[in-house]
Design an enzyme around this catalytic site. Structure first.
Site, mmCIF file in Angstrom:
data_model
loop_
_atom_site.group_PDB
_atom_site.id
_atom_site.type_symbol
_atom_site.label_atom_id
_atom_site.label_comp_id
_atom_site.label_asym_id
_atom_site.label_seq_id
_atom_site.Cartn_x
_atom_site.Cartn_y
_atom_site.Cartn_z
ATOM 1 N N LYS A 46 10.180 16.834 1.235
ATOM 2 C CA LYS A 46 9.813 16.106 0.011
ATOM 3 C C LYS A 46 8.543 15.302 0.306
ATOM 4 O O LYS A 46 8.592 14.224 0.893
ATOM 5 C CB LYS A 46 10.971 15.193 -0.386
ATOM 6 C CG LYS A 46 10.629 13.997 -1.273
ATOM 7 C CD LYS A 46 10.193 14.365 -2.668
ATOM 8 C CE LYS A 46 9.922 13.122 -3.507
ATOM 9 N NZ LYS A 46 8.632 12.479 -3.237
ATOM 10 N N GLU A 102 10.830 5.784 9.768
ATOM 11 C CA GLU A 102 9.514 5.307 10.228
ATOM 12 C C GLU A 102 8.982 4.443 9.101
ATOM 13 O O GLU A 102 8.561 4.963 8.068
ATOM 14 C CB GLU A 102 8.558 6.487 10.442
ATOM 15 C CG GLU A 102 9.056 7.539 11.393
ATOM 16 C CD GLU A 102 8.678 7.235 12.826
ATOM 17 O OE1 GLU A 102 7.925 6.274 13.065
ATOM 18 O OE2 GLU A 102 9.144 7.963 13.707
ATOM 19 N N CYS A 127 0.222 2.876 8.478
ATOM 20 C CA CYS A 127 1.396 2.104 8.903
ATOM 21 C C CYS A 127 1.003 1.177 10.044
ATOM 22 O O CYS A 127 1.532 0.079 10.165
ATOM 23 C CB CYS A 127 2.521 3.037 9.320
ATOM 24 S SG CYS A 127 2.015 4.277 10.501
ATOM 25 N N GLU A 140 3.632 -6.772 4.233
ATOM 26 C CA GLU A 140 2.656 -5.696 4.382
ATOM 27 C C GLU A 140 1.678 -5.711 3.197
ATOM 28 O O GLU A 140 2.097 -5.783 2.048
ATOM 29 C CB GLU A 140 3.404 -4.360 4.432
ATOM 30 C CG GLU A 140 2.584 -3.252 5.018
ATOM 31 C CD GLU A 140 3.366 -1.941 5.155
ATOM 32 O OE1 GLU A 140 4.316 -1.708 4.395
ATOM 33 O OE2 GLU A 140 2.980 -1.141 6.036
HETATM 34 P P1 NDP Z 1 7.542 4.700 -0.219
HETATM 35 O O1 NDP Z 1 8.675 4.042 0.488
HETATM 36 O O2 NDP Z 1 7.205 4.262 -1.569
HETATM 37 O O3 NDP Z 1 7.803 6.281 -0.301
HETATM 38 C C1 NDP Z 1 8.110 7.077 0.812
HETATM 39 C C2 NDP Z 1 8.811 8.333 0.353
HETATM 40 O O4 NDP Z 1 10.099 8.004 -0.190
HETATM 41 C C3 NDP Z 1 8.062 9.070 -0.769
HETATM 42 O O5 NDP Z 1 8.196 10.453 -0.582
HETATM 43 C C4 NDP Z 1 8.802 8.584 -1.990
HETATM 44 O O6 NDP Z 1 8.633 9.444 -3.072
HETATM 45 C C5 NDP Z 1 10.224 8.581 -1.478
HETATM 46 N N1 NDP Z 1 11.182 7.797 -2.266
HETATM 47 C C6 NDP Z 1 10.934 6.914 -3.284
HETATM 48 N N2 NDP Z 1 12.111 6.424 -3.745
HETATM 49 C C7 NDP Z 1 13.100 6.979 -3.023
HETATM 50 C C8 NDP Z 1 14.527 6.858 -3.016
HETATM 51 N N3 NDP Z 1 15.179 6.057 -3.861
HETATM 52 N N4 NDP Z 1 15.249 7.580 -2.120
HETATM 53 C C9 NDP Z 1 14.614 8.393 -1.237
HETATM 54 N N5 NDP Z 1 13.259 8.533 -1.190
HETATM 55 C C10 NDP Z 1 12.514 7.853 -2.070
HETATM 56 O O7 NDP Z 1 6.303 4.573 0.756
HETATM 57 P P2 NDP Z 1 4.823 5.081 0.525
HETATM 58 O O8 NDP Z 1 4.799 6.531 0.248
HETATM 59 O O9 NDP Z 1 4.126 4.203 -0.418
HETATM 60 O O10 NDP Z 1 4.220 4.908 1.978
HETATM 61 C C11 NDP Z 1 3.724 3.699 2.432
HETATM 62 C C12 NDP Z 1 4.708 3.055 3.387
HETATM 63 O O11 NDP Z 1 5.001 3.948 4.431
HETATM 64 C C13 NDP Z 1 4.109 1.838 4.043
HETATM 65 O O12 NDP Z 1 5.093 0.832 4.104
HETATM 66 C C14 NDP Z 1 3.753 2.346 5.422
HETATM 67 O O13 NDP Z 1 3.679 1.334 6.382
HETATM 68 C C15 NDP Z 1 4.859 3.306 5.696
HETATM 69 N N6 NDP Z 1 4.486 4.288 6.715
HETATM 70 C C16 NDP Z 1 5.086 4.212 7.959
HETATM 71 C C17 NDP Z 1 4.724 5.077 8.963
HETATM 72 C C18 NDP Z 1 5.363 5.012 10.321
HETATM 73 O O14 NDP Z 1 5.196 5.941 11.079
HETATM 74 N N7 NDP Z 1 6.070 3.958 10.657
HETATM 75 C C19 NDP Z 1 3.675 6.082 8.757
HETATM 76 C C20 NDP Z 1 3.120 6.090 7.417
HETATM 77 C C21 NDP Z 1 3.519 5.212 6.457
HETATM 78 P P3 NDP Z 1 7.456 9.135 -4.120
HETATM 79 O O15 NDP Z 1 6.218 8.785 -3.343
HETATM 80 O O16 NDP Z 1 7.347 10.398 -4.828
HETATM 81 O O17 NDP Z 1 7.915 7.960 -4.938
#
Ligand code: NDP
Length: 458
Positions: free
Chosen positions: A155, A228, A262, A359
């Site tokens: 996804k 992550e 991140c 963040e």
């Molecule tokens: P989100 O938490 O908004 O989304 C992450 C994923 O979860 C997306 O695919 C999103 O779908 C999906 N999602 C949304 N709602 C749900 C739910 N209720 N249940 C399951 N999955 C769901 O994060 P972002 O995409 O905005 O990414 C940014 C964040 O990711 C930052 O906090 C960043 O620090 C972190 N990050 C961490 C990394 C690491 O390695 N530690 C690496 C990269 C990023 P959709 O986008 O379609 O809503």
């Protein structure tokens, strides 16, 4: 579902969302296909993922442009992400063999007894991915998962759906059966729906807030889980640091990918003896960053990918300003089309301010003056997050003393915002559970099976 270009606000494409029935069918098909995939000899699985790797190299230009158009990543940074993929995938291709090889841990011939450990795939896993580095964070999961014989329901973020579809197409062209690597497209609700199915694991990259929802779903389904999550990553610049190196290095660490990494530098602490000199050099470096059209090769800072994040940045700046911070650069959203926020630097900040606690995930950074190492260390650890932390100093022992006491999964001396495929990537506290990359990032996708073998007695 519409896919929008964050640099212009224009709709790029319409993507059909997976319905609950379509998701159920994909889970069922993956379940049926996974045992066959696990029986494909490892060498053959490696060969097919090598084809996928080669496809990324061949299609670099087209894939980079697609990524830039839907995420707003400056084109040079999209090229850089794709350029780094071969080495990342090669790490997995080269190291999967020994990890999945079983071993005899005890043999007693007189008793006709052998004890062996074998490593089996988990089964069918979900990979819920983020948009900020879709190739990096996706491949950290799906490449080792597939190599070790799992089926993956992938996804991508709705903000990187076209890239997610391109990855799935390339997988199929590389010989990965469509039921073994299946994209599940749509917004967050689609991911939540996916997690209502009985899966064998969920590997999630995203925010802490969504991570908690994923953890609840994983708990309900009693499935293996890896998270992550985000960070509030600090850097401390000691009074003996080389400013010619430290200032530009931290500036890039804070603003690369428009601050949406991140492991982006999110807080800077500077020793009082060099604070003013550092701030001046830092401001000069940030002023030199070109903000603009992400398709333009000169651009270093593009739009903020999710328009709603601009409100968060604005609120953090206002909260800090109200509590006494000085806005030294930027501080406002940019008018006109697209979701742009000016590169923003604040000084005179402290930990009462949201900017130093939550963040930001955008082109905004706070710089705080500290009296010495003890204060810097206490502030670096004053967070629930723990992804990365850096120290700039000429003295390796001093830096290592501080970094040993910092609670975070990765630590940097004279560098920041860096990931290596050879090292495990993990977070402490609210930054996550489990590890990707390194050998730990391959082991995460297998489970041990204990064999107790006794020869039949006469
Ligand atoms: P989100 O938490 O908004 O989304 C992450 C994923 O979860 C997306 O695919 C999103 O779908 C999906 N999602 C949304 N709602 C749900 C739910 N209720 N249940 C399951 N999955 C769901 O994060 P972002 O995409 O905005 O990414 C940014 C964040 O990711 C930052 O906090 C960043 O620090 C972190 N990050 C961490 C990394 C690491 O390695 N530690 C690496 C990269 C990023 P959709 O986008 O379609 O809503």
């Amino acid at each position: 579902m519409n896919v929008t270009n964050p640099a212009t606000g224009m709709v790029l494409a319409e993507v059909p969302e997976d319905t609950p029935a379509a998701i159920a069918a994909k889970v069922e098909a993956a379940r049926a296909a996974q045992p066959g995939w696990a029986q494909v000899p490892l060498e053959e699985r490696i060969a097919r993922l090598r084809r996928f790797r080669d496809g990324l190299v061949r299609r670099k230009e087209e894939l980079a442009r697609r990524l830039t158009s839907e995420v707003g990543k400056p084109i040079r940074q999209s090229w850089a992400e794709l350029d780094a993929m071969p080495a990342r995938i090669d790490f997995f291709l080269d190291n999967v063999g020994p990890v999945v090889e079983g071993e005899t841990v005890h043999a007693d011939r007189t008793k006709g007894l052998e004890e062996r450990v074998a490593y089996e795939p988990l089964g069918v896993v979900a990979n819920i991915s983020a948009w900020n580095y879709p190739y990096f964070v996706g491949s950290n999961v799906f490449v080792p998962a597939l190599l070790t014989g799992n089926a993956v329901l992938y996804k991508p973020s709705e903000f990187a759906s076209l890239t997610g579809q391109a990855i799935a197409d390339l997988m199929q062209e590389s010989g990965i059966p469509p039921d073994v690597f299946a994209p599940v497209l749509g917004p967050g609700a689609v991911a939540a729906q996916l997690l209502t199915h009985p899966l064998d694991g969920v590997f999630f990259t995203g925010s802490h807030a969504t991570g908690r929802k994923v953890a609840e779903a994983a708990g309900r389904g009693l499935m293996r889980m890896q998270l992550e999550l985000g960070g509030k990553d600090p850097v401390y610049v000691c009074d003996d640091a080389n400013l010619d190196h430290a200032a530009p290095s931290v500036a890039v660490g804070a603003f690369y990918n428009t601050g949406q990494s991140c492991c982006a530098v999110e807080r800077v602490y500077v020793h009082e003896r060099i604070h003013d000199a550092f701030v001046n050099a830092f401001l000069e470096d940030v002023r030199a960053f070109v903000v603009g059209d992400p398709m333009d090769e000169a651009t270093f800072i593009g739009p903020v990918t999710r328009p709603a994040q601009v409100d968060v940045l604005e609120a953090q700046v206002e909260d800090a300003r109200g509590k006494g911070a000085r806005v030294r650069l930027g501080g406002r959203r940019r008018g006109g089309p697209g979701s742009y926020f000016e590169p923003t630097v604040l000084t005179d900040v402290d930990h009462r301010m949201e900017l130093m606690r939550e963040e930001s995930f955008g082109p905004v950074i706070g710089i705080q003056k500290v009296k010495g190492d003890d204060e810097a260390l206490a502030l670096m650890n004053d967070t629930r997050y723990g992804l990365t932390a850096g120290v700039y100093s000429r003295d390796r022992d001093r830096a290592m003393r501080i970094l040993s006491a910092v609670r975070s999964g990765s630590v940097y001396w004279n560098c920041c915002d860096r990931v290596s495929p050879r090292l495990p990537w993990s977070g402490r506290g609210h930054s996550g559970i489990g590890a990707t990359l390194g050998l730990d990032g391959i082991r995460a996708f297998v489970q041990p099976k204990a064999w107790h073998l006794r020869s039949a007695r006469a």
